[in-house]
Design an enzyme around this catalytic site. Sequence first.
Site, PDB file in Angstrom:
ATOM      1  N   HIS A   1      32.870  44.954  50.028  1.00 47.59           N
ATOM      2  CA  HIS A   1      33.545  44.306  48.904  1.00 47.59           C
ATOM      3  C   HIS A   1      32.556  43.586  47.994  1.00 47.59           C
ATOM      4  O   HIS A   1      32.851  43.354  46.816  1.00 47.59           O
ATOM      5  CB  HIS A   1      34.592  43.321  49.421  1.00 47.59           C
ATOM      6  CG  HIS A   1      35.587  42.899  48.386  1.00 47.59           C
ATOM      7  ND1 HIS A   1      36.500  43.764  47.818  1.00 47.59           N
ATOM      8  CD2 HIS A   1      35.799  41.685  47.784  1.00 47.59           C
ATOM      9  CE1 HIS A   1      37.239  43.118  46.934  1.00 47.59           C
ATOM     10  NE2 HIS A   1      36.826  41.853  46.889  1.00 47.59           N
TER      11      HIS A   1
ATOM     12  N   ARG B   1      37.984  48.928  44.772  1.00 47.82           N
ATOM     13  CA  ARG B   1      38.177  48.413  46.126  1.00 47.82           C
ATOM     14  C   ARG B   1      37.932  49.570  47.098  1.00 47.82           C
ATOM     15  O   ARG B   1      38.181  50.734  46.766  1.00 47.82           O
ATOM     16  CB  ARG B   1      39.594  47.877  46.301  1.00 47.82           C
ATOM     17  CG  ARG B   1      39.970  46.741  45.353  1.00 47.82           C
ATOM     18  CD  ARG B   1      41.422  46.329  45.539  1.00 47.82           C
ATOM     19  NE  ARG B   1      41.794  45.219  44.678  1.00 47.82           N
ATOM     20  CZ  ARG B   1      42.350  45.350  43.470  1.00 47.82           C
ATOM     21  NH1 ARG B   1      42.605  46.563  42.992  1.00 47.82           N
ATOM     22  NH2 ARG B   1      42.659  44.286  42.754  1.00 47.82           N
TER      23      ARG B   1
ATOM     24  N   LYS C   1      46.474  47.610  44.883  1.00 48.07           N
ATOM     25  CA  LYS C   1      46.835  46.388  45.604  1.00 48.07           C
ATOM     26  C   LYS C   1      48.089  45.738  45.035  1.00 48.07           C
ATOM     27  O   LYS C   1      48.898  45.182  45.782  1.00 48.07           O
ATOM     28  CB  LYS C   1      45.655  45.400  45.537  1.00 48.07           C
ATOM     29  CG  LYS C   1      45.867  44.101  46.288  1.00 48.07           C
ATOM     30  CD  LYS C   1      44.618  43.249  46.203  1.00 48.07           C
ATOM     31  CE  LYS C   1      44.793  41.916  46.925  1.00 48.07           C
ATOM     32  NZ  LYS C   1      43.592  41.070  46.840  1.00 48.07           N
TER      33      LYS C   1
ATOM     34  N   HIS D   1      42.673  43.557  38.456  1.00 51.21           N
ATOM     35  CA  HIS D   1      43.050  42.193  38.804  1.00 51.21           C
ATOM     36  C   HIS D   1      44.395  41.848  38.178  1.00 51.21           C
ATOM     37  O   HIS D   1      44.638  42.161  37.008  1.00 51.21           O
ATOM     38  CB  HIS D   1      42.005  41.187  38.318  1.00 51.21           C
ATOM     39  CG  HIS D   1      40.826  41.063  39.232  1.00 51.21           C
ATOM     40  ND1 HIS D   1      39.589  40.631  38.815  1.00 51.21           N
ATOM     41  CD2 HIS D   1      40.698  41.330  40.560  1.00 51.21           C
ATOM     42  CE1 HIS D   1      38.754  40.611  39.839  1.00 51.21           C
ATOM     43  NE2 HIS D   1      39.404  41.039  40.903  1.00 51.21           N
TER      44      HIS D   1
END
Length: 317
Positions: free
Chosen positions: A248, A148, A173, A282
Site C-alpha cells: 500500500h 489498491r 472500495k 478516494h
Amino acid sequence: MSQLTMQARVDAYLADRRRLGFSLDSAASALRSFAHLADVSGHCGPITTTLVVSWVKGEARNAVPASWARRFEVLRPFVEHESRLDPANELPERSMFGRRHQRRTPHIYTDQEIVALLMAARRLSPQHSIRPATYETMLGLIAATGLRISEARKLRCGDVDIVGRCLTVRMTKFTKSRHVPFDASTAAALSRYVAIRGRYAPSDADASFFVGASGHAPSKRQVHWTFQQLRRDANIVARGAYDEVRIHDLRHTFICRRVQRWQAEGADIDNAIAALATYVGHAKVSDTYWYLTGIPDLMAVAGSRFEAFAMAECRHE
C-alpha cells in the site's frame, strides 16, 4: 429481532449490503468476530454499549485508542443498521474510542527502491513460469497508477485497454467504478505481460488479467506473502511508522510524487488534488490530503487544507 443470534443478524446485514453492491470482504471477518463474542457470552436482545466496548477494547490486538477507533468504525455501520430496525440497540459515541484519524506515517519509496523491488520480482522462481512476470507487472502497475492491491488483483482482461491506455476499475472500495488512464511506458509494460500471459491462460474479457500458474488470480494471502519475500530480497528498510514496508505504500508514494511534480510545475494544487482524489478512488478529498503527510516538504500543503476538509466532513456526518 431480539430472539435471533448475533451471528444471524450479522449474516442478514451482510447479505443485504452485498445485494446493494458492497463487497464487505474485510468487514465481514470483524463483524463475525463481534457476533461470536456476543453469542458465546450468552448475550441476547439489543446491542448494548457494554457489548460494543467489550469487543472494541477487549479483543483488540493493540490496546491503544487509535486501534479501538478503527475497530469501532468497522462495527459502527452494522450497529447503525440494527438501531434503525430497533431503537433499543445502543450506538456509542465515537469519542469513547479516541480520534478517528490517527494514522501512521507510511514509507515513501525512492525510485531506486521501486526498481529494486521490480527486479526482485523478475528473479522469482520458478523462472520459466508466469509468476515473475505477474508480480513484476502487478507491482509496477500499482506504482505507476496508485491502484489498491485489491483493485489490481481483480482486474479482468476486458478492463485493460492498452491501445486506449486506460484501465476500468470496477466496484472499488466505495462500490464505484472509475477509469484510470496510464502513460506509454506503462502501456509497453502491460503489452509485454500480455504476450507472456497468453502462453499460460485464456484472454477472455472476463478472465483475470493477473494470473498465477493455475491460470487464476493469485489470492490476497499469496500476494502479501510473496511481497514479504520481495521486500527482503530488495533490502528495503522501512522509514515510516510501520515495522516493514507495505504494498500500500506504493499508493502513498504515487500520490506524494504526483503532487511534488505539480508543485514544481506551479499547478493549482487544490484543483489538481480534487482531480487526483477521483483518479485514485478516494471518497473524500481530505483522504488525499492526508497522504501528503508522508513527505516533510508536503506537510505545508497538507496541513491547513486537510484540517479544513476534515472539519467540513465531520460537520456533515
